[in-house]
Design a protein around this motif. Structure first.
Motif, PDB file in Angstrom:
ATOM      1  N   ILE A 188       2.917  10.388  -9.589  1.00 60.25           N
ATOM      2  CA  ILE A 188       2.161  10.648 -10.827  1.00 60.25           C
ATOM      3  C   ILE A 188       1.219  11.827 -10.629  1.00 60.25           C
ATOM      4  CG2 ILE A 188       0.398   9.703 -12.376  1.00 60.25           C
ATOM      5  CD1 ILE A 188       1.719   6.924 -11.816  1.00 60.25           C
ATOM      6  N   PHE A 189       0.505  11.834  -9.520  1.00 67.78           N
ATOM      7  CA  PHE A 189      -0.473  12.898  -9.299  1.00 67.78           C
ATOM      8  C   PHE A 189       0.217  14.241  -9.072  1.00 67.78           C
ATOM      9  CE2 PHE A 189      -3.684  15.419  -7.182  1.00 67.78           C
ATOM     10  CZ  PHE A 189      -4.762  15.198  -8.012  1.00 67.78           C
ATOM     11  N   THR A 215       0.838  -1.199   0.000  1.00 67.68           N
ATOM     12  CA  THR A 215       0.000   0.000   0.000  1.00 67.68           C
ATOM     13  C   THR A 215       0.872   1.248   0.000  1.00 67.68           C
ATOM     14  OG1 THR A 215      -1.733  -1.177   1.204  1.00 67.68           O
ATOM     15  CG2 THR A 215      -1.849   1.216   1.213  1.00 67.68           C
ATOM     16  N   PHE A 216       1.938   1.235   0.784  1.00 58.76           N
ATOM     17  CA  PHE A 216       2.864   2.366   0.804  1.00 58.76           C
ATOM     18  C   PHE A 216       3.464   2.601  -0.577  1.00 58.76           C
ATOM     19  CE2 PHE A 216       7.215   3.980   1.229  1.00 58.76           C
ATOM     20  CZ  PHE A 216       6.957   5.209   1.815  1.00 58.76           C
ATOM     21  N   LEU A 217       3.916   1.535  -1.222  1.00 59.27           N
ATOM     22  CA  LEU A 217       4.513   1.673  -2.559  1.00 59.27           C
ATOM     23  C   LEU A 217       3.494   2.212  -3.565  1.00 59.27           C
ATOM     24  CD1 LEU A 217       6.718  -1.547  -2.737  1.00 59.27           C
ATOM     25  CD2 LEU A 217       7.466   0.823  -2.387  1.00 59.27           C
ATOM     26  N   PHE A 218       2.252   1.748  -3.457  1.00 57.65           N
ATOM     27  CA  PHE A 218       1.201   2.282  -4.333  1.00 57.65           C
ATOM     28  C   PHE A 218       1.004   3.771  -4.083  1.00 57.65           C
ATOM     29  CE2 PHE A 218      -3.183   3.671  -4.747  1.00 57.65           C
ATOM     30  CZ  PHE A 218      -3.372   3.501  -6.105  1.00 57.65           C
ATOM     31  N   LEU A 219       0.933   4.169  -2.822  1.00 59.16           N
ATOM     32  CA  LEU A 219       0.735   5.586  -2.497  1.00 59.16           C
ATOM     33  C   LEU A 219       1.894   6.446  -3.006  1.00 59.16           C
ATOM     34  CD1 LEU A 219      -0.733   5.300   1.111  1.00 59.16           C
ATOM     35  CD2 LEU A 219      -1.927   6.089  -0.935  1.00 59.16           C
ATOM     36  N   VAL A 267      -8.844  22.582  -5.370  1.00 61.99           N
ATOM     37  CA  VAL A 267      -9.793  21.476  -5.508  1.00 61.99           C
ATOM     38  C   VAL A 267      -9.045  20.157  -5.656  1.00 61.99           C
ATOM     39  CG1 VAL A 267     -11.629  20.528  -6.956  1.00 61.99           C
ATOM     40  CG2 VAL A 267     -11.542  22.986  -6.505  1.00 61.99           C
ATOM     41  N   TYR A 268      -7.895  20.170  -6.337  1.00 59.23           N
ATOM     42  CA  TYR A 268      -7.111  18.957  -6.544  1.00 59.23           C
ATOM     43  C   TYR A 268      -6.110  18.692  -5.417  1.00 59.23           C
ATOM     44  CZ  TYR A 268      -8.975  18.586 -11.241  1.00 59.23           C
ATOM     45  OH  TYR A 268      -9.811  18.441 -12.297  1.00 59.23           O
ATOM     46  N   LEU A 269      -5.812  19.678  -4.624  1.00 62.86           N
ATOM     47  CA  LEU A 269      -4.830  19.550  -3.551  1.00 62.86           C
ATOM     48  C   LEU A 269      -5.150  18.447  -2.537  1.00 62.86           C
ATOM     49  CD1 LEU A 269      -2.199  20.683  -2.377  1.00 62.86           C
ATOM     50  CD2 LEU A 269      -3.606  22.313  -1.080  1.00 62.86           C
ATOM     51  N   PRO A 270      -6.415  18.229  -2.152  1.00 66.31           N
ATOM     52  CA  PRO A 270      -6.662  17.203  -1.134  1.00 66.31           C
ATOM     53  C   PRO A 270      -6.273  15.794  -1.560  1.00 66.31           C
ATOM     54  CG  PRO A 270      -8.725  17.972  -2.052  1.00 66.31           C
ATOM     55  CD  PRO A 270      -7.649  18.888  -2.540  1.00 66.31           C
ATOM     56  N   VAL A 271      -6.261  15.528  -2.856  1.00 63.76           N
ATOM     57  CA  VAL A 271      -5.838  14.207  -3.312  1.00 63.76           C
ATOM     58  C   VAL A 271      -4.381  13.984  -2.907  1.00 63.76           C
ATOM     59  CG1 VAL A 271      -5.534  12.700  -5.313  1.00 63.76           C
ATOM     60  CG2 VAL A 271      -7.459  14.297  -5.246  1.00 63.76           C
ATOM     61  N   PHE A 272      -3.544  14.956  -3.198  1.00 66.20           N
ATOM     62  CA  PHE A 272      -2.124  14.831  -2.859  1.00 66.20           C
ATOM     63  C   PHE A 272      -1.911  14.835  -1.348  1.00 66.20           C
ATOM     64  CE2 PHE A 272       2.222  16.468  -2.347  1.00 66.20           C
ATOM     65  CZ  PHE A 272       2.904  15.460  -3.025  1.00 66.20           C
ATOM     66  N   MET A 312       1.028  19.806 -10.773  1.00 69.11           N
ATOM     67  CA  MET A 312       1.881  20.927 -11.180  1.00 69.11           C
ATOM     68  C   MET A 312       1.351  21.567 -12.466  1.00 69.11           C
ATOM     69  SD  MET A 312       4.136  21.574  -8.963  1.00 69.11           S
ATOM     70  CE  MET A 312       2.920  21.184  -7.737  1.00 69.11           C
ATOM     71  N   LYS A 313       0.784  20.750 -13.355  1.00 68.86           N
ATOM     72  CA  LYS A 313       0.179  21.296 -14.577  1.00 68.86           C
ATOM     73  C   LYS A 313      -1.070  22.110 -14.233  1.00 68.86           C
ATOM     74  CE  LYS A 313       1.926  17.593 -17.444  1.00 68.86           C
ATOM     75  NZ  LYS A 313       1.630  16.377 -18.178  1.00 68.86           N
ATOM     76  N   ILE A 314      -1.841  21.636 -13.270  1.00 69.51           N
ATOM     77  CA  ILE A 314      -3.042  22.361 -12.834  1.00 69.51           C
ATOM     78  C   ILE A 314      -2.642  23.703 -12.216  1.00 69.51           C
ATOM     79  CG2 ILE A 314      -5.015  22.326 -11.249  1.00 69.51           C
ATOM     80  CD1 ILE A 314      -5.346  20.384 -13.542  1.00 69.51           C
TER      81      ILE A 314
END
Length: 176
Positions: A122-123, A112-116, A147-152, A128-130
């Motif tokens: 990637i995100f 799970t850590f490696l996936f995150l 709006v996209y910041l909470p994902v990161f 950075m493009k956003i």
């Protein structure tokens, strides 16, 4: 107190502090969500007008709630899990089932850590493009980067919690 004990105590303190901050933020977001929905319901059904800002803010608050809550749920163990391997180990004829279950748990934490980490990398590039576009939301003119910041943020918090879980299942167990 030796260096190892100080490290373990510090890690537990950092994780506990993060969980407290997450709980506070989640509570604040939930209260704000209820208030926005209340305003929308009152305006729509009593005043017969639609309040676009309340709907948009509710949507964005829900995104924050989801990703911060997801990070909290990682440490809390509240995510849905597939326990078929645990069931196989429990029903098998393995002599040291506790050790096998602990190894399985460590593998789950590491994967799970490696996936995150991979998803976060990637995100981050996407985010950075956003940030460079400087686009704003339609009604409230909130920068879309917020709006996209909470994902990161959720990914980073989740990765930190995974490290703490890994320490608990390896180093903390040996120290206790």
């Amino acid at each position: 107190m030796n260096a190892r004990s100080k490290l373990l105590t510090s890690a537990r303190l950092v994780n506990k502090s993060l969980l407290s901050i997450e709980t506070f933020i989640l509570s604040l977001i939930t209260i704000s969500l209820v208030a926005c929905i209340f305003v929308e319901v009152v305006c729509r059904y009593l005043l017969f007008i639609s309040v676009a800002w309340a709907e948009e803010l509710t949507r964005y608050l829900f995104i924050w709630l989801t990703y911060i809550g997801s990070a909290y749920a990682i440490y809390d163990g509240s995510h849905t899990e597939i326990d078929i391997f645990q069931q196989v180990i429990i029903k098998s004829k393995i002599k040291d089932k506790d050790r096998a279950l602990n190894i399985l748990e460590i593998l789950a934490i590491v994967s799970t850590f490696l996936f995150l980490v991979a998803f976060g990398k990637i995100f981050f590039s996407y985010m950075m493009k956003i940030f460079q576009m400087a686009q704003a939301s339609p009604t409230m003119h909130i920068p879309m980067s917020l709006v996209y910041l909470p994902v990161f943020v959720g990914v980073v918090l989740g990765a930190v919690h995974e490290v703490c879980l890994l320490l608990e299942h390896t180093v903390f167990r040996q120290a206790d």
